[in-house]
Design an enzyme around this catalytic site. Structure first.
Site, PDB file in Angstrom:
ATOM      1  N   ARG A  16       0.814  -1.221   0.000  1.00 31.93           N
ATOM      2  CA  ARG A  16       0.000   0.000   0.000  1.00 31.93           C
ATOM      3  C   ARG A  16       0.847   1.270   0.000  1.00 31.93           C
ATOM      4  O   ARG A  16       0.340   2.353  -0.276  1.00 31.93           O
ATOM      5  CB  ARG A  16      -0.953  -0.010   1.195  1.00 31.93           C
ATOM      6  CG  ARG A  16      -2.181  -0.879   0.957  1.00 31.93           C
ATOM      7  CD  ARG A  16      -3.124  -0.834   2.141  1.00 31.93           C
ATOM      8  NE  ARG A  16      -2.663  -1.677   3.235  1.00 31.93           N
ATOM      9  CZ  ARG A  16      -3.247  -1.740   4.432  1.00 31.93           C
ATOM     10  NH1 ARG A  16      -4.305  -0.991   4.700  1.00 31.93           N
ATOM     11  NH2 ARG A  16      -2.776  -2.539   5.376  1.00 31.93           N
ATOM     12  N   GLN A  73      11.949 -14.598   7.252  1.00 27.76           N
ATOM     13  CA  GLN A  73      10.639 -15.130   6.880  1.00 27.76           C
ATOM     14  C   GLN A  73      10.567 -15.089   5.352  1.00 27.76           C
ATOM     15  O   GLN A  73      10.162 -14.099   4.752  1.00 27.76           O
ATOM     16  CB  GLN A  73       9.497 -14.321   7.490  1.00 27.76           C
ATOM     17  CG  GLN A  73       8.131 -14.959   7.259  1.00 27.76           C
ATOM     18  CD  GLN A  73       6.976 -14.084   7.729  1.00 27.76           C
ATOM     19  OE1 GLN A  73       7.114 -12.865   7.835  1.00 27.76           O
ATOM     20  NE2 GLN A  73       5.832 -14.706   8.000  1.00 27.76           N
ATOM     21  N   GLY A  78       1.771 -14.747   7.575  1.00 32.53           N
ATOM     22  CA  GLY A  78       1.088 -14.247   8.762  1.00 32.53           C
ATOM     23  C   GLY A  78       2.025 -13.952   9.915  1.00 32.53           C
ATOM     24  O   GLY A  78       3.198 -14.335   9.924  1.00 32.53           O
ATOM     25  N   GLU A 155     -12.680  -9.748  16.238  1.00 33.77           N
ATOM     26  CA  GLU A 155     -12.439  -8.886  15.082  1.00 33.77           C
ATOM     27  C   GLU A 155     -13.705  -8.114  14.734  1.00 33.77           C
ATOM     28  O   GLU A 155     -14.826  -8.580  14.987  1.00 33.77           O
ATOM     29  CB  GLU A 155     -11.964  -9.720  13.889  1.00 33.77           C
ATOM     30  CG  GLU A 155     -10.634 -10.411  14.101  1.00 33.77           C
ATOM     31  CD  GLU A 155      -9.522  -9.442  14.469  1.00 33.77           C
ATOM     32  OE1 GLU A 155      -9.481  -8.336  13.895  1.00 33.77           O
ATOM     33  OE2 GLU A 155      -8.703  -9.788  15.345  1.00 33.77           O
ATOM     34  N   ASN A 170      -7.249  -3.830  20.153  1.00 28.00           N
ATOM     35  CA  ASN A 170      -5.961  -4.512  20.115  1.00 28.00           C
ATOM     36  C   ASN A 170      -4.999  -3.718  19.233  1.00 28.00           C
ATOM     37  O   ASN A 170      -5.299  -3.434  18.074  1.00 28.00           O
ATOM     38  CB  ASN A 170      -6.160  -5.928  19.554  1.00 28.00           C
ATOM     39  CG  ASN A 170      -4.858  -6.685  19.391  1.00 28.00           C
ATOM     40  OD1 ASN A 170      -3.852  -6.365  20.022  1.00 28.00           O
ATOM     41  ND2 ASN A 170      -4.871  -7.696  18.539  1.00 28.00           N
ATOM     42  N   ARG A 333      29.319  22.956   1.512  1.00 32.75           N
ATOM     43  CA  ARG A 333      29.268  21.593   1.007  1.00 32.75           C
ATOM     44  C   ARG A 333      30.102  20.643   1.872  1.00 32.75           C
ATOM     45  O   ARG A 333      30.857  21.089   2.741  1.00 32.75           O
ATOM     46  CB  ARG A 333      29.713  21.571  -0.455  1.00 32.75           C
ATOM     47  CG  ARG A 333      28.713  22.238  -1.387  1.00 32.75           C
ATOM     48  CD  ARG A 333      29.253  22.421  -2.785  1.00 32.75           C
ATOM     49  NE  ARG A 333      29.680  21.168  -3.383  1.00 32.75           N
ATOM     50  CZ  ARG A 333      30.339  21.084  -4.540  1.00 32.75           C
ATOM     51  NH1 ARG A 333      30.654  22.196  -5.208  1.00 32.75           N
ATOM     52  NH2 ARG A 333      30.703  19.910  -5.015  1.00 32.75           N
ATOM     53  N   ARG A 440      47.349  40.619 -14.477  1.00 32.15           N
ATOM     54  CA  ARG A 440      46.283  41.095 -15.336  1.00 32.15           C
ATOM     55  C   ARG A 440      46.907  41.946 -16.426  1.00 32.15           C
ATOM     56  O   ARG A 440      48.003  42.493 -16.258  1.00 32.15           O
ATOM     57  CB  ARG A 440      45.260  41.921 -14.542  1.00 32.15           C
ATOM     58  CG  ARG A 440      45.833  43.155 -13.878  1.00 32.15           C
ATOM     59  CD  ARG A 440      44.875  43.762 -12.872  1.00 32.15           C
ATOM     60  NE  ARG A 440      45.416  44.982 -12.277  1.00 32.15           N
ATOM     61  CZ  ARG A 440      45.053  45.485 -11.103  1.00 32.15           C
ATOM     62  NH1 ARG A 440      44.170  44.837 -10.375  1.00 32.15           N
ATOM     63  NH2 ARG A 440      45.570  46.605 -10.650  1.00 32.15           N
TER      64      ARG A 440
END
Length: 457
Positions: A16, A73, A78, A155, A170, A333, A440
């Site tokens: 999601r 896992q 679950g 539930e 819960n 920086r 210069r």
């Protein structure tokens, strides 16, 4: 006090979120969600932490490092299945285990400590962290006995009309007797629509065995919020930012507009420092006392001394001394070291440079790959020419030197102590101490030149 263990559930991909970044690595106030959870768990005397990883396992492990052990896992079946992956590490241990989801970055160590104590004081085999929700829609309801113990979790979709009126829910965080937990996990089935093994089923198994299941109600519902999408992520960021800002203000920092001030979770700020609106402080930034930062400044991974002022500027991965004035519109920086009492003015860019005490680059300059001594003045429009298209070279400007406006110092080059560089010069050779360098073309005036131009028109 018995041994304590923690299992962090961090294996889910988080579809999601609609992101290439795995859910638990999404940052809240500059720190991954799961790192917030780990940090809070570590502060309550846990003997061992095991994080269950799956999607993005290597990236999660790289982020958390040695702060946890890990169990894989490989297939997400679950929450009970996830906890079971730590069996080889924890099943034989005696003590109490807390199970926390890695996408609950707002849970506090104080709340977890209270949950542990409540669990131990009641002699329960399992204790559920619960909360009172103004709108409990979608949450599992806690059904208590007359003695206050948990009878069951219902539930939302299975709740009766009377049960739907219960607002104790819960949260998905639990404490278990460790050995009872792993014994019950072997009995959890997957006879449900999703075909998954759910951790709340352990509660029902323990109840059928006649064990005590208790619940501890946290006072702060917001702590229990799980982050499953970008909307919840933004809400967690807002809550965490408010929490952090209030902490700094209570510690003596002035935030002119807290709602528009963004301070990362690991930032440290000294007392009597003022932070103006629009400022973003992140990473491991440490700011001293009596500073003024902002408005609209961005500072990441910097160490800043006392009494320094930074206005409308950005600074990254650098050290900045005390009583320094930076900005407006300066850019510091990475790998720069700015000494005490230095002035870095408007539209000055500093990159991988060292500035000695009292030196100044007041405006419109680029100083890169440079060692600047003390009490040096760098005039407007001056730059160090550090890159030839292939390699970077070092410029050295020794103490008390004066660099005239619009000068180019072509590296590698050294300007000696007390030397002067005339305005408009392009310096390609070393300048001796106390010398004057002029590089210069000599000025030539052409008299009546504009009259000739007008004639040609």
């Amino acid at each position: 006090m018995s041994n304590r263990y923690a299992i962090i559930l961090a294996a889910g991909q988080g579809t999601r979120m609609k992101s290439k970044l795995y859910k638990v690595l999404h940052p809240v106030c500059g720190k991954p969600m799961v790192q917030h959870v780990i940090d809070q768990v570590k502060s309550i005397n846990i003997n061992e932490i095991v994080t269950i990883v799956g999607h993005g396992a290597e990236k999660v492990k790289a982020e958390l490092g040695e702060s946890s052990r890990y169990a894989i896992q490989a297939e997400q079946l679950g929450t009970a299945h996830a906890v079971l992956q730590s069996k080889e590490m924890l099943a034989e241990m005696s003590g109490t285990t807390i199970v926390v989801c890695g996408d609950t970055p707002l849970v506090k160590s104080e709340t977890m400590e209270k949950l542990f104590r409540h669990h131990e004081d009641t002699g329960a085999k399992a204790t559920i962290l619960t909360a009172r929700a103004e709108d409990p829609t979608g949450y599992g309801r806690i059904i208590r006995s007359e003695q206050g113990f948990v009878e069951k979790i219902v539930e939302h979709k299975d709740a009766s009309e009377a049960e739907l009126k219960i607002n104790e829910i819960n949260t998905g965080t639990y404490c278990f007797d460790n050995q009872a937990l792993f014994a019950a996990l072997d009995d959890v089935g997957n006879d449900n629509v999703q075909g998954e093994y759910y951790l709340p089923d352990v509660i029902e198994i323990l109840k059928k065995q006649g064990e005590i299941v208790s619940a501890y109600v946290t006072e702060h519902f917001e702590e229990t919020m799980g982050v499953n999408d970008r909307v919840a992520l933004a809400e967690a960021e807002r809550i965490m930012r408010k929490r952090l800002n209030e902490m700094h203000m209570r510690n003596g920092v002035t935030l002119i507009d807290p709602a528009n001030t963004y301070i990362g979770a690991d930032v440290e700020i000294g007392s009597d420092t003022v932070i103006y609106p629009g400022t973003v402080l992140s990473g491991g930034t440490v700011i001293g006392n009596d500073c003024a930062i902002g408005p609209n400044s961005e500072i990441h991974d910097c160490k800043i001394g006392d009494g320094t002022v930074i206005r409308q500027s950005a600074a990254f991965d650098s050290e900045i001394g005390s009583h320094v004035a930076i900005g407006p519109y300066a850019h510091i920086r990475p790998q720069s070291t700015i000494g005490d009492e230095v002035k870095i003015g408007n539209f000055v860019e500093i990159k991988k440079a060292v500035f000695g005490k009292g030196s100044k680059a007041s405006h419109l300059s680029y100083i890169g790959d440079t060692e600047v001594g003390s009490n040096v003045n760098i005039g407007c429009g001056s730059i160090t020419v550090n890159y030839d298209g292939k390699n970077k070279y070092l410029t050295k400007i020794e103490d008390d030197a004066f660099i005239g406006c619009n000068s180019n110092l072509v590296a590698p080059v050294t300007v000696g102590k007390g030397a002067y560089v005339a305005a408009g010069s392009t310096i390609t050779e070393d300048v001796p101490g106390n010398g004057l360098a002029i590089a210069r073309a000599r000025q030539v005036n052409k008299e009546n030149y504009t009259q000739k131009l007008n004639y040609k028109k």
